[in-house]
Design an enzyme around this catalytic site. Sequence first.
Site, PDB file in Angstrom:
ATOM      1  N   ASP A   1      12.458  16.785 -71.864  1.00  0.00           N
ATOM      2  CA  ASP A   1      13.049  15.920 -70.845  1.00  0.00           C
ATOM      3  C   ASP A   1      12.919  16.535 -69.455  1.00  0.00           C
ATOM      4  O   ASP A   1      12.730  15.817 -68.466  1.00  0.00           O
ATOM      5  CB  ASP A   1      14.531  15.685 -71.169  1.00  0.00           C
ATOM      6  CG  ASP A   1      14.713  14.832 -72.412  1.00  0.00           C
ATOM      7  OD1 ASP A   1      13.714  14.237 -72.872  1.00  0.00           O
ATOM      8  OD2 ASP A   1      15.846  14.749 -72.931  1.00  0.00           O
TER       9      ASP A   1
ATOM     10  N   ASN B   1      18.220  11.758 -63.186  1.00  0.00           N
ATOM     11  CA  ASN B   1      19.383  11.927 -64.065  1.00  0.00           C
ATOM     12  C   ASN B   1      20.703  11.878 -63.307  1.00  0.00           C
ATOM     13  O   ASN B   1      21.460  10.922 -63.450  1.00  0.00           O
ATOM     14  CB  ASN B   1      19.287  13.254 -64.825  1.00  0.00           C
ATOM     15  CG  ASN B   1      18.818  13.075 -66.258  1.00  0.00           C
ATOM     16  OD1 ASN B   1      18.535  11.966 -66.689  1.00  0.00           O
ATOM     17  ND2 ASN B   1      18.723  14.174 -66.982  1.00  0.00           N
TER      18      ASN B   1
ATOM     19  N   TYR C   1      24.369  15.180 -68.813  1.00  0.00           N
ATOM     20  CA  TYR C   1      25.589  15.923 -68.469  1.00  0.00           C
ATOM     21  C   TYR C   1      26.820  15.009 -68.497  1.00  0.00           C
ATOM     22  O   TYR C   1      27.899  15.401 -68.944  1.00  0.00           O
ATOM     23  CB  TYR C   1      25.401  16.541 -67.087  1.00  0.00           C
ATOM     24  CG  TYR C   1      26.432  17.592 -66.697  1.00  0.00           C
ATOM     25  CD1 TYR C   1      27.449  18.000 -67.557  1.00  0.00           C
ATOM     26  CD2 TYR C   1      26.355  18.192 -65.440  1.00  0.00           C
ATOM     27  CE1 TYR C   1      28.366  18.955 -67.178  1.00  0.00           C
ATOM     28  CE2 TYR C   1      27.269  19.160 -65.048  1.00  0.00           C
ATOM     29  CZ  TYR C   1      28.274  19.537 -65.921  1.00  0.00           C
ATOM     30  OH  TYR C   1      29.181  20.482 -65.538  1.00  0.00           O
TER      31      TYR C   1
END
Length: 340
Positions: free
Chosen positions: A81, A180, A223
Site C-alpha cells: 500500500d 490516505n 490509521y
Amino acid sequence: QNQHKINLCFLPAVAALSMHFLNCHSQVNNMLVYVEKKILDDPAIMNDESFASVKKRFCTFSEDYDDISDQIDFIICLGGDGTLLYASSLFPRSVPPVMAFHLGSLGFLTPFNFENFQSQVTQVIEGNAALVLRSRLKVKVIKEHWEKKAVIQNGIEENGVSSGLEKEMFKQATQYLVLNEVVVDRGPSSYLSNVDVFLDGHLITTVQGDGVIVSTPTGSTAYAAAAGASMIHPNVPAIMITPICPHSLSFRPIVVPAGVDLKIMLSPDARNTAWVSFDGRKRQEICHGDSISITTSCYPLPSICFQDPVSDWFESLAECLHWNVRKKQNHFSIDEEEEF
C-alpha cells in the site's frame, strides 16, 4: 506518434522479471516505459548481465527532480500500500489509471496478484478493466514566521532612545495531495494536543488528546480504523474526522461532505506545538499562528479493480482486516430438532 507511456513504481526484487515482460509489450504495443532511476541503479539490477540490453530501452525519472505528471498514461505499482501512496504523491494534478500488485504483507489497496501479472497486464492494456476513483485531499500548510530586523534611523538613536527591534511577519505556504490521511499529533511532547478545528470558517470543536486524523474514504481503513472510525467505501464522497485518544468520552468520529473547507490550528492556550504528516511523509512542526487547510482535491486517483469496486473492497476487508470473519455454528440435525 501514438505511443502509450507507462510508469513503474516497484521493488528491485521483481524488477528484472517484470521489466523483461514489459519490454516485450513495449515493442508490440508501441509503448514507452518510465522507470525510477534509483530502481535501475540498484546493484541487484546493475549486476545482472542478462538485464543490460533491456535496461537501455527504458526512460528514467527521479522524485522531486523530474515532472512526469503530463507524460504518463498508465501506472503499474509492484509492492504494498505504501508504494501506491508514493505513486500518488508523484502526480500533483491528474493521475493516470493505476494497476497495483501486492507484494507486501497487507495489500489492502493492491488487489492484483503478481503471480499472474502477464495475463492481467495484457487484459488491462486491451481495455478490459473497471475503475474506482479514490478521492484525494488537497492540503495547504501556511506557516507564519517572524523575522526580527534592527531598525536604527541614520545609524543613531532617535531622541536618545534606541529604536529597538521591529518584527516583520511573513507567511509561507506549501501544498500536498494526500490519498490516505492527514495526521496532526502532539509529537514528542508529554502534554495533550490542543488544536481547533474549523469547518467552512466555523469553529466546530477543540481536540484535546493525542491528535486528530482527517482521512479520505480510502484512508478510513488505515490509521482511522485503528483509532475507532467507521470504514467508508471509496465511492462515497466524504471526509472523515477522527480523534486520536481524545480526553473526552463523547468525542466520536464524524463524517462530513466532500468539498468542505477544513482548517486546523493550534488553540491560543495550547501548551505545546503540534506535528503534522501527510500519508506518513513530510512530517513537520506546526506552531502558533500556523494553519492547515484541507479540502477534497479535484484530481482523484483512478485505481484499476481486480473484479469490481464492491467485490474488491469487501474482499479486502475480509482478507486483510478479517472483517466479520468467524467460525460458523453447526446446523441442527433432524434428530436434534425433534428433541426440541
